[in-house]
Motif scaffolding. Structure first.
Motif, PDB file in Angstrom:
ATOM      1  N   SER A  93       0.849  -1.184   0.000  1.00  0.00           N
ATOM      2  CA  SER A  93       0.000   0.000   0.000  1.00  0.00           C
ATOM      3  C   SER A  93       0.891   1.243   0.000  1.00  0.00           C
ATOM      4  CB  SER A  93      -0.912  -0.027   1.232  1.00  0.00           C
ATOM      5  OG  SER A  93      -1.752   1.090   1.228  1.00  0.00           O
ATOM      6  N   CYS A  94       1.297   1.658  -1.184  1.00  0.00           N
ATOM      7  CA  CYS A  94       2.258   2.756  -1.329  1.00  0.00           C
ATOM      8  C   CYS A  94       1.593   4.113  -1.111  1.00  0.00           C
ATOM      9  CB  CYS A  94       2.895   2.704  -2.712  1.00  0.00           C
ATOM     10  SG  CYS A  94       3.739   1.137  -3.019  1.00  0.00           S
ATOM     11  N   ARG A  95       2.430   5.119  -0.874  1.00  0.00           N
ATOM     12  CA  ARG A  95       1.968   6.491  -0.713  1.00  0.00           C
ATOM     13  C   ARG A  95       2.862   7.421  -1.514  1.00  0.00           C
ATOM     14  NH1 ARG A  95      -1.709   4.023   0.686  1.00  0.00           N
ATOM     15  NH2 ARG A  95      -2.851   4.110   2.640  1.00  0.00           N
ATOM     16  N   GLY A  96       2.285   8.543  -1.897  1.00  0.00           N
ATOM     17  CA  GLY A  96       3.006   9.597  -2.600  1.00  0.00           C
ATOM     18  C   GLY A  96       2.424  10.936  -2.204  1.00  0.00           C
ATOM     19  N   THR A  97       3.041  11.979  -2.704  1.00  0.00           N
ATOM     20  CA  THR A  97       2.598  13.338  -2.420  1.00  0.00           C
ATOM     21  C   THR A  97       2.389  14.053  -3.744  1.00  0.00           C
ATOM     22  OG1 THR A  97       3.895  13.369  -0.388  1.00  0.00           O
ATOM     23  CG2 THR A  97       3.229  15.513  -1.281  1.00  0.00           C
ATOM     24  N   THR A  98       1.252  14.710  -3.886  1.00  0.00           N
ATOM     25  CA  THR A  98       0.983  15.562  -5.046  1.00  0.00           C
ATOM     26  C   THR A  98       0.793  16.971  -4.541  1.00  0.00           C
ATOM     27  OG1 THR A  98      -0.147  13.737  -6.184  1.00  0.00           O
ATOM     28  CG2 THR A  98      -0.511  15.951  -7.046  1.00  0.00           C
ATOM     29  N   ALA A  99       1.397  17.935  -5.228  1.00  0.00           N
ATOM     30  CA  ALA A  99       1.263  19.335  -4.832  1.00  0.00           C
ATOM     31  C   ALA A  99       0.842  20.166  -6.034  1.00  0.00           C
ATOM     32  CB  ALA A  99       2.575  19.857  -4.266  1.00  0.00           C
ATOM     33  N   CYS A 121      -1.618  16.864  -1.386  1.00  0.00           N
ATOM     34  CA  CYS A 121      -2.443  15.653  -1.292  1.00  0.00           C
ATOM     35  C   CYS A 121      -1.580  14.446  -0.949  1.00  0.00           C
ATOM     36  CB  CYS A 121      -3.143  15.373  -2.624  1.00  0.00           C
ATOM     37  SG  CYS A 121      -4.241  16.695  -3.167  1.00  0.00           S
ATOM     38  N   LEU A 122      -2.089  13.601  -0.055  1.00  0.00           N
ATOM     39  CA  LEU A 122      -1.526  12.281   0.186  1.00  0.00           C
ATOM     40  C   LEU A 122      -2.231  11.353  -0.790  1.00  0.00           C
ATOM     41  CD1 LEU A 122       0.263  10.394   1.938  1.00  0.00           C
ATOM     42  CD2 LEU A 122      -1.761  10.048   3.375  1.00  0.00           C
ATOM     43  N   ASP A 123      -1.445  10.628  -1.586  1.00  0.00           N
ATOM     44  CA  ASP A 123      -2.046   9.791  -2.621  1.00  0.00           C
ATOM     45  C   ASP A 123      -1.470   8.378  -2.596  1.00  0.00           C
ATOM     46  OD1 ASP A 123       0.320   9.659  -4.447  1.00  0.00           O
ATOM     47  OD2 ASP A 123      -0.056  11.797  -4.724  1.00  0.00           O
ATOM     48  N   ASP A 124      -1.895   7.568  -3.569  1.00  0.00           N
ATOM     49  CA  ASP A 124      -1.483   6.172  -3.629  1.00  0.00           C
ATOM     50  C   ASP A 124      -0.153   5.938  -4.337  1.00  0.00           C
ATOM     51  OD1 ASP A 124      -2.260   6.685  -6.227  1.00  0.00           O
ATOM     52  OD2 ASP A 124      -3.636   4.984  -6.365  1.00  0.00           O
TER      53      ASP A 124
END
Length: 138
Positions: free
Chosen positions: A67-73, A117-120
């Motif tokens: 269950s990965c996470r990434g950041t979008t700005a 945003c915290l994303d997948d």
């Protein structure tokens, strides 16, 4: 002699600043902290507000390797028009510092808002939670 030394030091410092693709923060550049948390996962760090760009630096956490996470700005102007967008690389089953990135905000006064945003961690991303951060008053 002093003028020449100052010129050499200025040239060296300017050259060193060009090696990193992040604008140097000036004393007048305000900094905001951000934190977008969902359960045990998060993205958090700082937003440095430059004249016509912003720099985002921080850390993101995923608790599971599946269950990965990434950041979008996003940078936005005062009318909520999107000016820039950037994604981080994804983090899976770890807490990792992401490479700082600079986004454009090429309007007078720079970005009015940054949306984080915290994303997948996928492209296109699925956003789990987003928060808006307004430019601080000078």
């Amino acid at each position: 002699m002093r003028a020449r030394l100052a010129a050499v030091v200025g040239t060296v410092l300017l050259g060193a600043g060009m090696l990193v693709n992040v604008p140097a923060a000036h004393a007048a550049d305000p900094v905001s902290e951000f934190d977008v948390t969902v359960g045990n996962t998060y993205t958090r760090g700082t937003i440095t507000w430059h004249n016509r760009s912003v720099t985002v630096a921080g850390e993101q956490k995923s608790v599971s390797s599946s269950s990965c996470r990434g950041t979008t700005a996003f940078t936005l102007d005062a009318s909520n028009k999107q000016l820039g967008l950037n994604y981080t690389s994804r983090t899976c089953g770890a807490s990792e510092t992401f490479t700082p990135f600079t986004m454009p905000a090429d309007v007078s006064g720079g970005a009015a808002v940054v949306r984080i945003c915290l994303d997948d961690g996928a492209l296109p991303a699925t956003y789990y939670s987003c928060k808006r951060y307004g430019r601080p008053s000078s």
